[in-house]
Design a protein around this motif. Structure first.
Motif, PDB file in Angstrom:
ATOM      1  N   GLU A  22       0.809  -1.216   0.000  1.00 35.48           N
ATOM      2  CA  GLU A  22       0.000   0.000   0.000  1.00 35.48           C
ATOM      3  C   GLU A  22       0.852   1.280   0.000  1.00 35.48           C
ATOM      4  O   GLU A  22       0.504   2.270  -0.646  1.00 35.48           O
ATOM      5  N   ASP A  23       1.974   1.258   0.706  1.00 37.26           N
ATOM      6  CA  ASP A  23       2.771   2.490   0.846  1.00 37.26           C
ATOM      7  C   ASP A  23       3.302   3.006  -0.498  1.00 37.26           C
ATOM      8  O   ASP A  23       3.620   4.185  -0.638  1.00 37.26           O
ATOM      9  N   ALA A  24       3.355   2.121  -1.509  1.00 39.24           N
ATOM     10  CA  ALA A  24       3.838   2.563  -2.825  1.00 39.24           C
ATOM     11  C   ALA A  24       2.953   3.680  -3.384  1.00 39.24           C
ATOM     12  O   ALA A  24       3.445   4.605  -4.030  1.00 39.24           O
ATOM     13  N   TYR A  25       1.647   3.597  -3.120  1.00 40.61           N
ATOM     14  CA  TYR A  25       0.730   4.630  -3.629  1.00 40.61           C
ATOM     15  C   TYR A  25       1.075   5.991  -3.027  1.00 40.61           C
ATOM     16  O   TYR A  25       1.114   6.999  -3.722  1.00 40.61           O
ATOM     17  N   ALA A  26       1.332   5.988  -1.737  1.00 38.43           N
ATOM     18  CA  ALA A  26       1.618   7.250  -1.050  1.00 38.43           C
ATOM     19  C   ALA A  26       2.968   7.821  -1.505  1.00 38.43           C
ATOM     20  O   ALA A  26       3.096   9.015  -1.774  1.00 38.43           O
ATOM     21  N   ARG A  27       3.959   6.937  -1.599  1.00 37.13           N
ATOM     22  CA  ARG A  27       5.286   7.398  -2.035  1.00 37.13           C
ATOM     23  C   ARG A  27       5.204   8.008  -3.425  1.00 37.13           C
ATOM     24  O   ARG A  27       5.776   9.056  -3.706  1.00 37.13           O
ATOM     25  N   ALA A  28       4.472   7.321  -4.322  1.00 36.21           N
ATOM     26  CA  ALA A  28       4.370   7.817  -5.692  1.00 36.21           C
ATOM     27  C   ALA A  28       3.568   9.118  -5.747  1.00 36.21           C
ATOM     28  O   ALA A  28       3.861   9.997  -6.553  1.00 36.21           O
ATOM     29  N   ASP A  57       5.965  11.983  -4.606  1.00 38.94           N
ATOM     30  CA  ASP A  57       6.978  12.385  -5.592  1.00 38.94           C
ATOM     31  C   ASP A  57       7.002  11.347  -6.711  1.00 38.94           C
ATOM     32  O   ASP A  57       7.741  10.364  -6.670  1.00 38.94           O
ATOM     33  N   ARG A  58       6.171  11.624  -7.718  1.00 31.31           N
ATOM     34  CA  ARG A  58       5.976  10.679  -8.818  1.00 31.31           C
ATOM     35  C   ARG A  58       7.284  10.380  -9.543  1.00 31.31           C
ATOM     36  O   ARG A  58       7.604   9.234  -9.859  1.00 31.31           O
ATOM     37  N   LEU A  59       8.062  11.426  -9.809  1.00 26.53           N
ATOM     38  CA  LEU A  59       9.285  11.218 -10.589  1.00 26.53           C
ATOM     39  C   LEU A  59      10.329  10.447  -9.783  1.00 26.53           C
ATOM     40  O   LEU A  59      11.043   9.597 -10.322  1.00 26.53           O
ATOM     41  N   ALA A  60      10.381  10.714  -8.477  1.00 29.50           N
ATOM     42  CA  ALA A  60      11.312   9.950  -7.633  1.00 29.50           C
ATOM     43  C   ALA A  60      10.893   8.482  -7.609  1.00 29.50           C
ATOM     44  O   ALA A  60      11.739   7.575  -7.607  1.00 29.50           O
ATOM     45  N   PHE A  61       9.577   8.245  -7.608  1.00 32.03           N
ATOM     46  CA  PHE A  61       9.080   6.872  -7.626  1.00 32.03           C
ATOM     47  C   PHE A  61       9.534   6.160  -8.902  1.00 32.03           C
ATOM     48  O   PHE A  61      10.033   5.027  -8.856  1.00 32.03           O
ATOM     49  N   TRP A  62       9.405   6.835 -10.043  1.00 31.21           N
ATOM     50  CA  TRP A  62       9.807   6.189 -11.295  1.00 31.21           C
ATOM     51  C   TRP A  62      11.321   6.037 -11.385  1.00 31.21           C
ATOM     52  O   TRP A  62      11.828   5.058 -11.953  1.00 31.21           O
ATOM     53  N   ALA A  63      12.052   6.984 -10.816  1.00 33.18           N
ATOM     54  CA  ALA A  63      13.517   6.857 -10.800  1.00 33.18           C
ATOM     55  C   ALA A  63      13.912   5.603 -10.018  1.00 33.18           C
ATOM     56  O   ALA A  63      14.787   4.828 -10.431  1.00 33.18           O
ATOM     57  N   GLU A  64      13.200   5.389  -8.899  1.00 39.41           N
ATOM     58  CA  GLU A  64      13.459   4.195  -8.086  1.00 39.41           C
ATOM     59  C   GLU A  64      13.184   2.923  -8.897  1.00 39.41           C
ATOM     60  O   GLU A  64      13.920   1.937  -8.816  1.00 39.41           O
ATOM     61  N   GLN A  65      12.125   2.934  -9.714  1.00 44.11           N
ATOM     62  CA  GLN A  65      11.815   1.753 -10.535  1.00 44.11           C
ATOM     63  C   GLN A  65      12.867   1.564 -11.631  1.00 44.11           C
ATOM     64  O   GLN A  65      13.240   0.435 -11.955  1.00 44.11           O
ATOM     65  N   ALA A  66      13.355   2.670 -12.177  1.00 47.76           N
ATOM     66  CA  ALA A  66      14.383   2.571 -13.219  1.00 47.76           C
ATOM     67  C   ALA A  66      15.666   1.951 -12.665  1.00 47.76           C
ATOM     68  O   ALA A  66      16.418   1.283 -13.388  1.00 47.76           O
ATOM     69  N   GLU A  67      15.890   2.148 -11.357  1.00 51.25           N
ATOM     70  CA  GLU A  67      17.083   1.570 -10.707  1.00 51.25           C
ATOM     71  C   GLU A  67      17.021   0.046 -10.653  1.00 51.25           C
ATOM     72  O   GLU A  67      18.024  -0.607 -10.359  1.00 51.25           O
ATOM     73  N   ARG A  68      15.861  -0.537 -10.900  1.00 48.46           N
ATOM     74  CA  ARG A  68      15.774  -1.997 -10.938  1.00 48.46           C
ATOM     75  C   ARG A  68      16.528  -2.551 -12.152  1.00 48.46           C
ATOM     76  O   ARG A  68      16.816  -3.731 -12.233  1.00 48.46           O
ATOM     77  N   LEU A  87      -2.217   2.428 -11.084  1.00 51.53           N
ATOM     78  CA  LEU A  87      -1.047   1.926 -10.360  1.00 51.53           C
ATOM     79  C   LEU A  87      -0.279   3.096  -9.747  1.00 51.53           C
ATOM     80  O   LEU A  87      -0.399   4.241 -10.200  1.00 51.53           O
ATOM     81  N   PRO A  88       0.533   2.825  -8.743  1.00 52.30           N
ATOM     82  CA  PRO A  88       1.384   3.882  -8.197  1.00 52.30           C
ATOM     83  C   PRO A  88       2.182   4.542  -9.325  1.00 52.30           C
ATOM     84  O   PRO A  88       2.710   3.848 -10.194  1.00 52.30           O
ATOM     85  N   GLY A  89       2.229   5.860  -9.330  1.00 50.71           N
ATOM     86  CA  GLY A  89       2.982   6.572 -10.360  1.00 50.71           C
ATOM     87  C   GLY A  89       2.158   6.933 -11.579  1.00 50.71           C
ATOM     88  O   GLY A  89       2.662   7.593 -12.488  1.00 50.71           O
ATOM     89  N   ILE A  90       0.885   6.501 -11.618  1.00 49.88           N
ATOM     90  CA  ILE A  90       0.011   6.760 -12.770  1.00 49.88           C
ATOM     91  C   ILE A  90      -1.139   7.666 -12.337  1.00 49.88           C
ATOM     92  O   ILE A  90      -1.765   7.420 -11.298  1.00 49.88           O
ATOM     93  N   SER A  91      -1.407   8.699 -13.130  1.00 41.48           N
ATOM     94  CA  SER A  91      -2.536   9.584 -12.826  1.00 41.48           C
ATOM     95  C   SER A  91      -3.617   9.410 -13.876  1.00 41.48           C
ATOM     96  O   SER A  91      -3.440   9.829 -15.014  1.00 41.48           O
ATOM     97  N   ALA A  92      -4.720   8.781 -13.486  1.00 43.88           N
ATOM     98  CA  ALA A  92      -5.853   8.617 -14.396  1.00 43.88           C
ATOM     99  C   ALA A  92      -7.073   9.239 -13.738  1.00 43.88           C
ATOM    100  O   ALA A  92      -7.129   9.379 -12.518  1.00 43.88           O
ATOM    101  N   ASP A  93      -8.052   9.615 -14.564  1.00 35.56           N
ATOM    102  CA  ASP A  93      -9.289  10.145 -13.998  1.00 35.56           C
ATOM    103  C   ASP A  93     -10.419   9.892 -14.989  1.00 35.56           C
ATOM    104  O   ASP A  93     -10.183   9.521 -16.146  1.00 35.56           O
ATOM    105  N   VAL A  94     -11.642  10.089 -14.520  1.00 34.13           N
ATOM    106  CA  VAL A  94     -12.809  10.021 -15.386  1.00 34.13           C
ATOM    107  C   VAL A  94     -13.384  11.433 -15.427  1.00 34.13           C
ATOM    108  O   VAL A  94     -13.622  12.033 -14.370  1.00 34.13           O
TER     109      VAL A  94
END
Ligand code: 6R9
Length: 640
Positions: A30-36, A39-50, A439-446
């Motif tokens: 669950e905490d991934a949602y809050a982290r993303a 700071d969305r870009l920091a979240f994606w940077a962390e994923q890129a480090e994989r 998903l964490p890091g994604i912004s969608a809306d209706v």
């Protein structure tokens, strides 16, 4: 469409909590949602480090020229190295990458070390044929390991691949070769489908254009093929190459592949994906959405590699995560209707990713077939391609997953490159038929017509509000069309073309393409909801509805229904059933019982054709159907 945009009729109250052990050991919590969110870009940077980068990026996202995004700018990376070599270097060369199963029952087991040698040989072979970084290569193949090898070899040298479905016609292949100006076509003599060899090479022979210098041909079926100076056998050329090849790093924004989406009108759009951002998000989503554990999981995505699902979730995502996958060449009913379940049992598949169309087909064939096999290894089930009806979701969970397995309904598109909206199996309390949350890091809306976010409990248009790493970069050769198609309806928002609703908890339900929404007596009604109501009747296996013009109501609902187990259905009873579930406004004017439905190779119903039937017109273009014979069966059943 007005603000009450899409109907919000369907009530579905079943809930499924994640299994406790899965939740306790989940890859993403669950905490991934809050982290993303923080700071969305920091979240994606962390994923890129994989991933393993040859040169670090200087900026996570360059969005100075929207809608043209650049992710991980300045970074350099080799995708083939990340999908293959680094696992071998880490001492996992003996791990199986693919358990491949041919339709006739022949098998191959390919380890990461085998894959590395084969990809290196193929990369060297491409070099010998004069293919260089930046060239385009068309791939027209059956589901055999060489298909993945060909894609990885292209990625390795920086040639941009364009995979074309093995079921497509000469014209479809030719337009795609032409549009991409491909220098090489990689194909096979044929592949096995429905118990017989099905030829590919003759189609290529007719489709090649001036730009094509060579055709590289894998021998799979051994059937006779015509041969010209342009043609080269894979086994002659690739097998004699050195098994070493240096993986040169490519810029993060280097074009990785083009994949054409047909759309309903106009020439197909060549969706362009690039390197660093694409791999970051396919890798992360495969890890998070399927809770993939490389040490213990056996993963099977049943898609064809000619669909984006095959690119992202048979090849790039799983291999980047060092997965052991099953790859199957043929159809689910060859030589018998239990073939998939036999494979799940044989390989101990733990994660299965498939499409609602397949699930509904298995429902139609009967519960007794999967019941004959040991499916207890399964722990996560995925769905993609269309909205999954609640009945199909529950059947999948119960009959295939033994009531234990979370079902992740994953919404995404060729254009998005990877999964965007989906439950997380260790976090989400699943609702049958809902894709739930971005998903964490994604912004969608209706949103409504004015791009205003709709309140919970209402429907509208699905949009994406922020750029994401695996987003399409443009339409190949047509920046203008890219801007027009996806970004012009409301400034700054990506319009996906899908309708969706938010339920009272704010969770998302996909309602199908907005082009498919029906307008009945001034009410917008989603095809998906009427289809789900029909499928919830015990005697219905599958249903497709379209709006047919009607002098009184503007449009009236015409439903095409496949009876379960070939049984009889009382059409009046079925109309009453829909009215009871959704209200009288959604009652079909007409219900036609049919043996099959017209579908594309990825299982999407081709509603345009059904509309031709419902409106009594000549049936239009049927060339993108998986099986053109289906139209004959339908016409026969309806006495047309
Ligand atoms: C991955 C893929 C994209 C369209 C998309 C939507 C439909 C896909 C869905 C879904 C509801 C899901 N779609 N997944 N609708 N729920 N889980 O299918 O790509 O072939 O480009 O199709 O498929 O309508 O816009 P693609």
């Amino acid at each position: 469409m007005s603000q009450d945009a899409l109907s919000n009729l369907l009530q579905e109250n079943r809930r499924f909590a994640p299994p406790a052990d899965l939740a306790a050991n989940a890859n993403t919590t669950e905490d991934a949602y809050a982290r993303a969110a923080e700071d969305r870009l920091a979240f994606w940077a962390e994923q890129a480090e994989r991933l393993t980068w040859a040169k670090p990026w200087t900026e996570v996202l360059d969005w100075t020229d929207p809608p043209f995004a650049k992710w991980f700018t300045g970074g350099e990376i080799n995708i083939a190295y990340n999908c293959v070599d680094r696992h071998v270097e880490a001492g996992r060369g003996d791990k199986v990458a693919f358990y491949w199963e041919g339709e006739p029952g022949d098998t191959r087991t390919i380890t990461y070390a085998d894959l590395q040698k084969e990809v290196c040989r193929a990369a060297n072979a491409l070099g010998e044929l004069g293919v260089v970084k930046g060239d385009r290569v068309a791939i027209y193949m059956p589901m055999i390991p060489e298909t993945a090898v060909a894609m990885l070899a292209c990625a390795r040298i920086g040639a941009t691949h364009s995979v074309v479905f093995g079921g497509f016609s000469v014209d479809a292949l030719r337009t795609r070769i032409e549009d991409a100006d491909a220098k090489l076509v990689i194909t096979a003599d044929g592949g096995y489908r429905r118990g017989a060899p099905s030829a590919l090479k003759p189609t290529v022979d007719q489709a090649v254009t001036k730009s094509v210098k060579n055709v590289l041909v894998v021998r799979r079926t051994g059937q006779d093929v015509e041969w010209t100076d342009r043609d080269v056998w894979w086994h002659d050329l690739v097998d004699r190459q050195p098994e070493e090849h240096r993986a040169e790093p490519h810029d993060s924004e280097h074009p990785l592949f083009i994949l054409y989406t047909s759309g309903t009108t106009g020439k197909p759009k060549g969706i362009l994906h690039t390197t660093g951002g694409y791999l970051t998000q396919t890798s992360f989503t495969h890890h998070a959405v399927f809770d993939h554990k490389p040490e213990t999981d056996v993963y099977w995505c049943t898609a064809d590699v000619g669909w984006v699902t095959g690119h992202s979730y048979i090849v790039y995502g799983p291999l980047s995560n060092g997965a052991t996958s099953v790859m199957y060449e043929g159809t689910p009913d060859t030589p018998h209707r239990g073939r998939w379940w036999e494979l799940v049992e044989k390989y101990g598949v733990t994660i299965l990713y498939t499409a609602p169309t397949a699930i509904r087909t298995f429902m139609k064939w009967g519960d007794d077939i999967p019941a004959r096999f040991d499916l207890s290894s399964l722990r996560v089930l995925g769905s993609v391609g269309e909205p999954i009806n609640p009945e199909a979701y529950v059947w999948y969970r119960e009959r295939i997953g033994g009531g234990r397995t979370p079902v992740v309904d994953t919404w995404w598109q060729t254009e998005t490159g990877s999964i965007m909206i989906s439950p997380l199996p260790g976090v989400t309390h699943g609702k049958p038929g809902a894709a739930m949350r971005p998903l964490p890091g994604i912004s969608a809306d209706v949103v409504d017509d004015e791009a205003k976010s709709v309140p919970d409990g209402s429907g509208g248009f699905l949009v994406l509000k922020e750029p994401w790493p695996s987003m399409l970069r443009t339409i190949w050769g047509d920046d203008e069309r890219f801007v027009q198609t996806y970004w012009s309806r409301w400034p700054g928002l990506y319009f996906a073309g899908d309708g969706a609703k938010k339920d009272d908890d704010g969770d998302l339900w996909l309602l199908g393409r907005v082009d498919d929404v029906m307008l009945v007596s001034g009410h917008n009604i989603s095809t998906t909801e009427v289809e789900s109501a029909l499928v919830s009747h015990p005697k219905v296996a599958e249903a497709a509805v379209v709006g047919a013009s009607d002098p009184v109501t503007g449009q009236a609902i015409a439903a095409f229904v496949i009876p379960r187990d070939g049984g009889e259905i009382d059409v009046e009873e079925l109309r009453a059933h829909v009215a009871q579930h959704l209200g009288p406004i959604a009652k079909p004017r007409q219900i036609l019982l049919v043996p099959e439905l017209p579908k594309t190779r990825s299982g999407k119903i081709v509603r345009r054709i059904l509309q031709d039937i419902a409106e009594g017109r000549q049936i239009g273009d049927a060339t993108t159907l998986a099986d053109p014979a289906v139209m004959e069966h339908i016409k026969q059943a309806l006495g047309l």
